[in-house]
Design a protein around this motif. Structure first.
Motif, PDB file in Angstrom:
ATOM      1  N   GLN A 145     -31.852  46.361 -17.440  1.00  0.00           N
ATOM      2  CA  GLN A 145     -31.689  46.828 -18.814  1.00  0.00           C
ATOM      3  C   GLN A 145     -32.783  47.818 -19.185  1.00  0.00           C
ATOM      4  O   GLN A 145     -32.531  48.840 -19.822  1.00  0.00           O
ATOM      5  N   THR A 222     -35.144  40.870 -30.809  1.00  0.00           N
ATOM      6  CA  THR A 222     -34.848  42.304 -30.781  1.00  0.00           C
ATOM      7  C   THR A 222     -35.235  42.975 -32.094  1.00  0.00           C
ATOM      8  O   THR A 222     -35.552  44.162 -32.113  1.00  0.00           O
ATOM      9  N   CYS A 223     -35.232  42.221 -33.189  1.00  0.00           N
ATOM     10  CA  CYS A 223     -35.746  42.742 -34.452  1.00  0.00           C
ATOM     11  C   CYS A 223     -37.222  43.114 -34.287  1.00  0.00           C
ATOM     12  O   CYS A 223     -37.665  44.185 -34.723  1.00  0.00           O
ATOM     13  N   LEU A 225     -38.774  43.782 -31.400  1.00  0.00           N
ATOM     14  CA  LEU A 225     -38.917  44.887 -30.441  1.00  0.00           C
ATOM     15  C   LEU A 225     -38.572  46.231 -31.083  1.00  0.00           C
ATOM     16  O   LEU A 225     -39.239  47.239 -30.837  1.00  0.00           O
ATOM     17  N   ALA A 226     -37.531  46.243 -31.924  1.00  0.00           N
ATOM     18  CA  ALA A 226     -37.159  47.491 -32.600  1.00  0.00           C
ATOM     19  C   ALA A 226     -38.243  47.923 -33.576  1.00  0.00           C
ATOM     20  O   ALA A 226     -38.584  49.110 -33.661  1.00  0.00           O
ATOM     21  N   MET A 311     -37.084  38.188 -22.129  1.00  0.00           N
ATOM     22  CA  MET A 311     -35.648  38.442 -22.114  1.00  0.00           C
ATOM     23  C   MET A 311     -34.984  37.701 -20.954  1.00  0.00           C
ATOM     24  O   MET A 311     -33.885  37.145 -21.101  1.00  0.00           O
ATOM     25  N   LEU A 338     -28.096  40.532 -30.418  1.00  0.00           N
ATOM     26  CA  LEU A 338     -29.141  41.494 -30.071  1.00  0.00           C
ATOM     27  C   LEU A 338     -28.956  42.806 -30.834  1.00  0.00           C
ATOM     28  O   LEU A 338     -29.925  43.422 -31.284  1.00  0.00           O
ATOM     29  N   ASN A 342     -31.586  44.489 -33.452  1.00  0.00           N
ATOM     30  CA  ASN A 342     -32.091  45.837 -33.232  1.00  0.00           C
ATOM     31  C   ASN A 342     -31.897  46.706 -34.467  1.00  0.00           C
ATOM     32  O   ASN A 342     -32.811  47.420 -34.899  1.00  0.00           O
TER      33      ASN A 342
END
Length: 383
Positions: A145, A222-223, A225-226, A311, A338, A342
Motif C-alpha cells: 500500500q 487514518t484520520c 495519518l491524514a 496497519m 479508512l 482519511n
C-alpha cells in the motif's frame, strides 16, 4: 529477514497473486495526479476536488456491497466484471468533455465500479499462507500500500510527460484491467467456497465481536495519518505547498517501508494493536515538538517505522476476527472506514491549520491516534 520473505513467496500462487494485485492497485496512486492535471487544464482545483470526492463517494458506497458479492458469488466473477467496467469508466474520464458536471458523474461511476481487489487480497492471502505466516503476509500487504501511493504519482507524471494527462489515465485503465484479471484468473483466489444457504443480512458482519470497534479504530487511525500529512506539509511549506514538503514526507514513507519489512520478518508474539497505536500517538507528539525542518525529517523517518506495522497488525486482527467466508465483505467495510477517516482527518486538519496555524495539526493527529488506541478491542475481549 530475506529467509522469512523467501519462504512466503514459495507458497504456491502467493507471488502471482501478490504481484498481480499490486499491478491492479497501482492506479490508485496514479489517478489522483493524472486527473488533477487533466481537470486543471480548463477548470480549477475546486472542480478537481469535486471530481475526486465523487470517485471516493462511489467507492465508499460500492466497496462493502461488491466485497459482499465476491464472498457470495465468487471472487473471480465479480473482479473480472468490475475490472472491465472500471477500466472503461477510467478511459471515459479521458474522452468525455472537460466539463465539471460530466466529469463528476463519470468519476462517481468509476468509484461505483472499482474492483474489490484490495478487500480480496487482504481476505485471501492470510488464509493462503496459513496462521504461521499471517503476520508476514499482512506486513507485506501494508508495505504494498505504501509503495503504491509513493510510486504512483511519479509514474503518472512520467506518463503525462510522454503524452499528456490523458495518456496517464489510459495507462491507469490498462493496469486496472490487466492486474485485476491476472489476479482473478488464479485458481487460489477463492480460498473457501461461498457460504451455503441463506446469506446474512447486509452489514451483519459488523456484529462479529470486536469488529465494529476495530473499524472505528481504523477510521481514527487514518484520520490521524491524514492530519499528519497536512500538518507536516503546512509546517515545511507555509501557506503554499512546496516540493520540499514532498521530500520530507517521502522520508516518513521510507521509514514506514523499513518498519513494515522488519515487523513482518520477526516471528515473535503478536504485539497488541493498542500498544502500536499508542506508539503512533507518542511519535506524533514528538513530531509536533520538532524545532526545525531537519529535526522534523529525522523524527518523521523514525515515526514512520511505526505506521506500516500498525496497519499490518490492524489487517491481521481483522482476519482473525471474521471467518473466511465473510472476510472479503469485512475488508470492504474496513476500506470504507479508512476512507471516512482519511477524508475527516484532511478536512479537520485543514480547518485547524487555516484557523490556528500549522502547529495545531500534529497535536490533533496525536489525539486521533490516542482515541483509536482507546477504541480498538483487546485480544481477550474480542474473542
Amino acid at each position: 529477514m530475506s529467509t522469512t520473505y523467501r519462504d512466503l513467496f514459495r507458497v504456491p500462487s502467493f507471488a502471482w497473486l501478490f504481484g498481480s494485485s499490486i499491478v491492479g492497485r497501482f492506479p490508485h496512486g496514479m489517478l489522483g495526479l493524472a486527473l488533477m492535471m487533466l481537470v486543471t487544464e480548463e477548470s480549477s482545483y475546486a472542480v478537481f476536488s469535486l471530481v475526486s470526492a465523487a470517485t471516493t463517494a462511489g467507492a465508499f458506497i460500492a466497496g462493502p456491497a461488491l466485497s459482499r458479492l465476491a464472498d457470495a458469488r465468487g471472487h473471480r466473477r465479480v473482479l473480472e466484471i468490475t475490472a472491465v467496467l472500471n477500466a472503461g469508466g477510467v478511459c471515459a474520464l479521458a474522452l468525455v468533455p472537460n466539463s465539471a458536471p460530466v466529469l463528476i458523474v463519470v468519476a462517481f461511476l468509476v468509484g461505483l465500479s472499482a474492483p474489490p481487489l484490495t478487500a480480496s487480497v487482504r481476505a485471501v492471502l492470510p488464509v493462503l499462507v496459513g496462521d504461521g505466516r499471517r503476520r508476514t503476509a499482512c506486513a507485506l500487504e501494508a508495505i504494498a500500500q505504501e509503495v503504491t501511493f509513493v510510486l504512483g504519482p511519479p509514474a503518472a507524471a512520467l506518463a503525462a510527460s510522454a503524452g499528456g494527462p490523458r495518456v496517464a489515465i489510459f495507462v491507469a485503465a490498462a493496469l486496472v484491467l490487466l492486474g485485476t484479471v491476472a489476479y482473478a484468473r488464479d485458481g487460489k483466489v477463492q480460498v473457501s467456497p461461498p457460504p451455503a444457504g441463506k446469506r446474512a443480512r447486509w452489514g451483519a458482519v459488523l456484529r462479529f465481536p470486536g469488529l465494529a470497534r476495530l473499524m472505528g479504530g481504523a477510521a481514527m487511525l487514518t484520520c490521524a495519518l491524514a492530519a499528519q500529512v497536512l500538518g507536516v506539509a503546512a509546517l515545511v511549506s507555509g501557506a503554499s505547498v512546496s516540493a520540499d514538503a514532498g521530500l520530507v514526507m517521502a522520508c516518513g514513507s521510507l521509514g514506514s517501508l523499513l518498519g513494515g519489512l522488519l515487523y513482518g520478518s520477526v516471528r515473535h508474539r503478536a504485539i497488541d494493536l493498542r500498544h502500536l497505536l499508542l506508539l503512533v500517538a507518542a511519535g506524533l507528539v514528538v513530531l509536533a515538538l520538532a524545532p526545525n525542518t531537519v529535526a522534523l525529517t529525522v523524527v518523521l523517518f523514525l515515526w514512520g517505522g511505526t505506521v506500516a506495522p500498525t496497519m499490518s497488525r490492524l489487517f491481521e486482527r481483522l482476519s482473525e476476527l471474521v471467518p473466511a467466508g465473510s472476510a472479503t465483505e469485512a475488508f470492504g467495510w474496513a476500506g470504507s472506514a479508512l476512507a471516512i477517516g482519511n477524508a475527516a482527518g484532511t478536512v479537520i486538519a485543514g480547518l485547524l491549520v487555516t484557523r490556528f496555524g500549522p502547529h495545531v495539526a500534529l497535536p490533533a493527529a496525536a489525539v486521533f491516534a490516542l482515541v483509536a488506541a482507546l477504541i480498538v478491542p483487546s485480544p481477550t475481549k474480542a474473542r
